[in-house]
Design a protein around this motif. Structure first.
Motif, PDB file in Angstrom:
ATOM      1  N   ALA A   1      -8.759  20.251  -4.976  1.00  0.00           N
ATOM      2  CA  ALA A   1      -8.115  18.963  -4.694  1.00  0.00           C
ATOM      3  C   ALA A   1      -8.946  18.167  -3.709  1.00  0.00           C
ATOM      4  CB  ALA A   1      -6.716  19.198  -4.138  1.00  0.00           C
ATOM      5  N   ARG A   2      -9.466  18.870  -2.729  1.00  0.00           N
ATOM      6  CA  ARG A   2     -10.261  18.223  -1.695  1.00  0.00           C
ATOM      7  C   ARG A   2     -11.526  17.613  -2.283  1.00  0.00           C
ATOM      8  NH1 ARG A   2     -11.226  18.342   3.888  1.00  0.00           N
ATOM      9  NH2 ARG A   2     -13.402  17.786   4.119  1.00  0.00           N
ATOM     10  N   GLN A   3     -12.189  18.399  -3.113  1.00  0.00           N
ATOM     11  CA  GLN A   3     -13.444  17.934  -3.710  1.00  0.00           C
ATOM     12  C   GLN A   3     -13.198  16.692  -4.561  1.00  0.00           C
ATOM     13  OE1 GLN A   3     -15.234  20.699  -6.395  1.00  0.00           O
ATOM     14  NE2 GLN A   3     -17.020  19.378  -6.702  1.00  0.00           N
ATOM     15  N   LYS A   4     -12.145  16.771  -5.374  1.00  0.00           N
ATOM     16  CA  LYS A   4     -11.830  15.647  -6.251  1.00  0.00           C
ATOM     17  C   LYS A   4     -11.485  14.398  -5.428  1.00  0.00           C
ATOM     18  CE  LYS A   4      -9.129  14.472 -10.290  1.00  0.00           C
ATOM     19  NZ  LYS A   4      -8.099  14.851 -11.263  1.00  0.00           N
ATOM     20  N   SER A   5     -10.735  14.609  -4.347  1.00  0.00           N
ATOM     21  CA  SER A   5     -10.308  13.491  -3.512  1.00  0.00           C
ATOM     22  C   SER A   5     -11.488  12.835  -2.811  1.00  0.00           C
ATOM     23  CB  SER A   5      -9.294  13.967  -2.467  1.00  0.00           C
ATOM     24  OG  SER A   5      -8.213  14.593  -3.102  1.00  0.00           O
TER      25      SER A   5
ATOM     26  N   TYR B   1       0.809  -1.232   0.000  1.00  0.00           N
ATOM     27  CA  TYR B   1       0.000   0.000   0.000  1.00  0.00           C
ATOM     28  C   TYR B   1       0.841   1.281   0.000  1.00  0.00           C
ATOM     29  CZ  TYR B   1      -2.188  -3.774   2.668  1.00  0.00           C
ATOM     30  OH  TYR B   1      -2.541  -4.992   3.142  1.00  0.00           O
ATOM     31  N   ASN B   2       1.830   1.348   0.950  1.00  0.00           N
ATOM     32  CA  ASN B   2       2.664   2.533   1.067  1.00  0.00           C
ATOM     33  C   ASN B   2       1.883   3.835   1.141  1.00  0.00           C
ATOM     34  OD1 ASN B   2       4.798   0.823   0.977  1.00  0.00           O
ATOM     35  ND2 ASN B   2       5.553   1.442  -1.031  1.00  0.00           N
ATOM     36  N   LEU B   3       0.817   3.836   1.880  1.00  0.00           N
ATOM     37  CA  LEU B   3       0.133   5.104   2.122  1.00  0.00           C
ATOM     38  C   LEU B   3       1.034   5.961   3.001  1.00  0.00           C
ATOM     39  CD1 LEU B   3      -3.562   4.051   2.831  1.00  0.00           C
ATOM     40  CD2 LEU B   3      -2.474   4.672   0.671  1.00  0.00           C
ATOM     41  N   PHE B   4       0.915   7.291   2.838  1.00  0.00           N
ATOM     42  CA  PHE B   4       1.680   8.187   3.697  1.00  0.00           C
ATOM     43  C   PHE B   4       1.116   8.047   5.105  1.00  0.00           C
ATOM     44  CE2 PHE B   4       1.699  10.616  -0.475  1.00  0.00           C
ATOM     45  CZ  PHE B   4       2.897  10.048  -0.887  1.00  0.00           C
ATOM     46  N   ARG B   5       1.938   7.534   6.006  1.00  0.00           N
ATOM     47  CA  ARG B   5       1.417   7.093   7.297  1.00  0.00           C
ATOM     48  C   ARG B   5       0.954   8.234   8.199  1.00  0.00           C
ATOM     49  NH1 ARG B   5       1.426   2.239   8.603  1.00  0.00           N
ATOM     50  NH2 ARG B   5       1.228   2.809  10.790  1.00  0.00           N
ATOM     51  N   HIS B   6       1.515   9.413   7.978  1.00  0.00           N
ATOM     52  CA  HIS B   6       1.166  10.530   8.859  1.00  0.00           C
ATOM     53  C   HIS B   6       0.049  11.376   8.256  1.00  0.00           C
ATOM     54  CE1 HIS B   6       3.780  12.025   5.852  1.00  0.00           C
ATOM     55  NE2 HIS B   6       3.858  13.237   6.336  1.00  0.00           N
ATOM     56  N   LYS B   7      -0.573  10.867   7.207  1.00  0.00           N
ATOM     57  CA  LYS B   7      -1.650  11.630   6.578  1.00  0.00           C
ATOM     58  C   LYS B   7      -2.921  10.797   6.551  1.00  0.00           C
ATOM     59  CE  LYS B   7       1.316  14.641   3.955  1.00  0.00           C
ATOM     60  NZ  LYS B   7       0.933  15.889   4.615  1.00  0.00           N
ATOM     61  N   THR B   8      -4.055  11.476   6.630  1.00  0.00           N
ATOM     62  CA  THR B   8      -5.336  10.775   6.608  1.00  0.00           C
ATOM     63  C   THR B   8      -5.606  10.279   5.190  1.00  0.00           C
ATOM     64  OG1 THR B   8      -6.546  12.761   6.062  1.00  0.00           O
ATOM     65  CG2 THR B   8      -6.259  12.295   8.391  1.00  0.00           C
ATOM     66  N   ALA B   9      -6.646   9.463   5.062  1.00  0.00           N
ATOM     67  CA  ALA B   9      -7.024   8.941   3.752  1.00  0.00           C
ATOM     68  C   ALA B   9      -7.202  10.098   2.767  1.00  0.00           C
ATOM     69  CB  ALA B   9      -8.312   8.139   3.872  1.00  0.00           C
ATOM     70  N   LEU B  10      -7.923  11.117   3.196  1.00  0.00           N
ATOM     71  CA  LEU B  10      -8.174  12.269   2.328  1.00  0.00           C
ATOM     72  C   LEU B  10      -6.867  12.964   1.957  1.00  0.00           C
ATOM     73  CD1 LEU B  10     -10.277  14.117   1.002  1.00  0.00           C
ATOM     74  CD2 LEU B  10     -10.327  15.445   3.110  1.00  0.00           C
ATOM     75  N   GLU B  11      -6.016  13.187   2.955  1.00  0.00           N
ATOM     76  CA  GLU B  11      -4.740  13.878   2.697  1.00  0.00           C
ATOM     77  C   GLU B  11      -3.848  13.065   1.775  1.00  0.00           C
ATOM     78  OE1 GLU B  11      -4.386  16.293   6.941  1.00  0.00           O
ATOM     79  OE2 GLU B  11      -3.535  14.295   6.739  1.00  0.00           O
TER      80      GLU B  11
END
Lengths: 236, 250
Positions: free
Chosen positions: B116-120, B89-99
């Motif tokens: 960006a927020r709306q698109k995400s 996965y390698n999600l950015f661990r210090h960021k939320t799903a949205l971030e």
């Protein structure tokens, strides 16, 4: 021997004017040391040609010699260099114009840099390398990936060790008395000799240092809870 | 169109890719199959330069990178045209799903935050995680994390999405939800290259199958041909174990 309790309190108050000096030396050395340490750690991790060898030599030499020795060597060598250059180039500046605390700043920053480079390095190594890969895959440059993705996580991982270093430097800063800087400890010495109450004065210094250390520990714990919030797990 | 020509990669003396040629048309879904150690993942990672090929050429439409002497900005450009979904996965661990989804849009694509927020949010809803916007990766299951990973890749609107064994780290119960999302976006005509061990999924979702072994392409063709009447004996051998009993139905 009788302990004069009331003088402990008097001494504590008498030491307060020296607190800013101690704090300044500590904060400046740790911040400069952190900058040096980060640069050194990155040079070593990314094996930057030439620089990584210099960085490795810096760490082994500085960690291999006492902090007091660094201070004394700089204290005698800088005036020689500065005055030598001044003579040659006809400057009006003389080494005597350098404030004493400047030697402490410089020397302790160099010392802290070597130790902190290892703290930073361990923090960076604690971040999974997949994080930088993901940053690259998203289209970030290495610098962006370091700044936005790796450093915040490395900082969280390194915080306990950084706190250790900060406390170490707070106590280590007492060595500045050897170059005539009046920090808490030196002030205690002065109070002790003028009042002939050594035990009380030293106890007062110890109390102040302990108080500041507890404060640092508390702040660090608060900060740690904040920066590792993401790692707590559990379903939201 | 993505085109790989003569891609080679060696780790020291160990040659992992021995000159791979591959063409992927726009909108095509290509599945790369093969035994462990055949170089599938390395090939995929070469496409966005997470692995540095020692020779060959990678081109996406008119844009080409010569792997012998790649310029830094070409590597960067290549990465901006591609996106990757990782096995871990390698999600950015210090960021939320949205971030996580927003990060590339804001930092790389320079979109205004609100946009960006709306698109995400839209993308996270699309992968079924509209209620997990503010969850950190550590608070999500593997399947959920991987779906965030897919949303993050989709957000960049890349020419191609590279999937590196997207379900291999998941327990069997969670594989289905991730494959469902991949199947959904495959239908939208997004170009994808998928390295996978999910044979039945590959057969169903891919337009083109590439079978690799020992750092070379053994055989490639439409799923029907590869799965039902492979020309090469090695392909037949490899697939025999899967055609008899598919691991799980999806």
């Amino acid at each position: 021997m009788k302990l004069d309790f009331s003088f402990i309190w008097t001494a504590c108050v008498g030491l307060l004017p020296a607190v800013p000096t101690t704090l300044k030396i500590t904060v400046v050395s740790v911040l400069c040391g952190l900058a040096i340490g980060t640069f050194v750690a990155l040079c070593r991790m990314y094996r930057v040609p030439v620089l990584h060898r210099i960085a490795a030599a810096y760490v082994t030499v500085i960690r291999g010699t006492p902090m007091l020795t660094h201070l004394l060597i700089l204290y005698v060598s800088i005036p020689l260099v500065v005055d030598g250059l001044a003579d040659r180039f006809d400057w009006s500046f003389r080494s005597a114009q350098i404030p004493m605390i400047g030697f402490a700043y410089l020397s302790f920053s160099i010392t802290a840099g070597a130790y902190l480079s290892e703290v930073v390095r361990s923090g960076l190594l604690a971040v999974n390398k997949g994080q930088m890969e993901a940053a690259h895959a998203v289209g970030m440059t290495t610098v962006q990936g370091l700044r936005r993705i790796v450093f915040p996580q490395a900082f969280a991982a390194a915080l306990p060790n950084l706190t250790n270093s900060l406390i170490g430097m707070l106590h280590g800063s007492t060595l500045a008395f050897t170059v005539s800087v009046v920090d808490i400890n030196a002030q205690a010495e002065i109070l002790a000799t003028t009042n002939w109450k050594f035990f009380e004065a030293y106890l007062a210094a110890a109390l102040l240092f302990w108080g500041m250390t507890v404060l640092i520990e508390r702040l660090s714990a608060l900060l740690e809870r904040r920066v590792t919030r993401y790692n707590r797990g559990g379903v939201a | 169109m993505i085109r790989l020509q003569g891609i080679r990669k060696a780790f020291g003396k160990n040659e992992v890719l021995k000159g791979i040629d591959l063409t992927v048309d726009k909108g095509e879904v290509v599945a790369i199959l093969g035994p462990s150690g055949s170089g599938k993942t390395t090939l995929l990672r070469c496409i966005n330069y997470l692995e540095k090929p020692s020779d060959g050429e990678i081109s996406i439409d008119e844009f080409a990178v010569n792997c012998r002497k790649p310029a830094k900005k070409d590597i960067h450009a290549l990465r901006r045209k591609t996106a990757m979904v990782f096995q871990q996965y390698n999600l950015f661990r210090h960021k939320t799903a949205l971030e996580n989804v927003m990060e590339g849009l804001v930092v790389v694509k320079k979109l205004p935050k609100a946009e960006a927020r709306q698109k995400s949010v839209e993308l996270l809803e699309k992968v079924g995680l509209g209620d997990k916007l503010d969850a950190y990766p550590s608070q999500l299951s593997g399947g959920q994390q991987q779906r965030v990973g897919i949303a993050r890749a989709l957000a960049l609107n890349p020419e191609v999405i590279l999937f590196d064994e997207p379900t291999s780290a998941l327990d069997p119960e969670l594989v289905g939800e991730v494959l469902a999302v991949i199947r959904k976006i495959a239908k939208e005509g997004i170009t994808m290259i998928i390295v996978t061990h999910e044979m039945s999924f590959a057969q169903e979702v891919a337009n083109h199958i590439v079978f690799m072994e020992g750092g070379a392409v053994v055989e490639e063709g439409p799923p029907k041909t590869i799965f039902q009447s492979p020309k090469e004996e090695r392909t037949r051998q490899f697939l025999a174990r899967f055609t008899s009993d598919s691991a799980y139905s999806i």
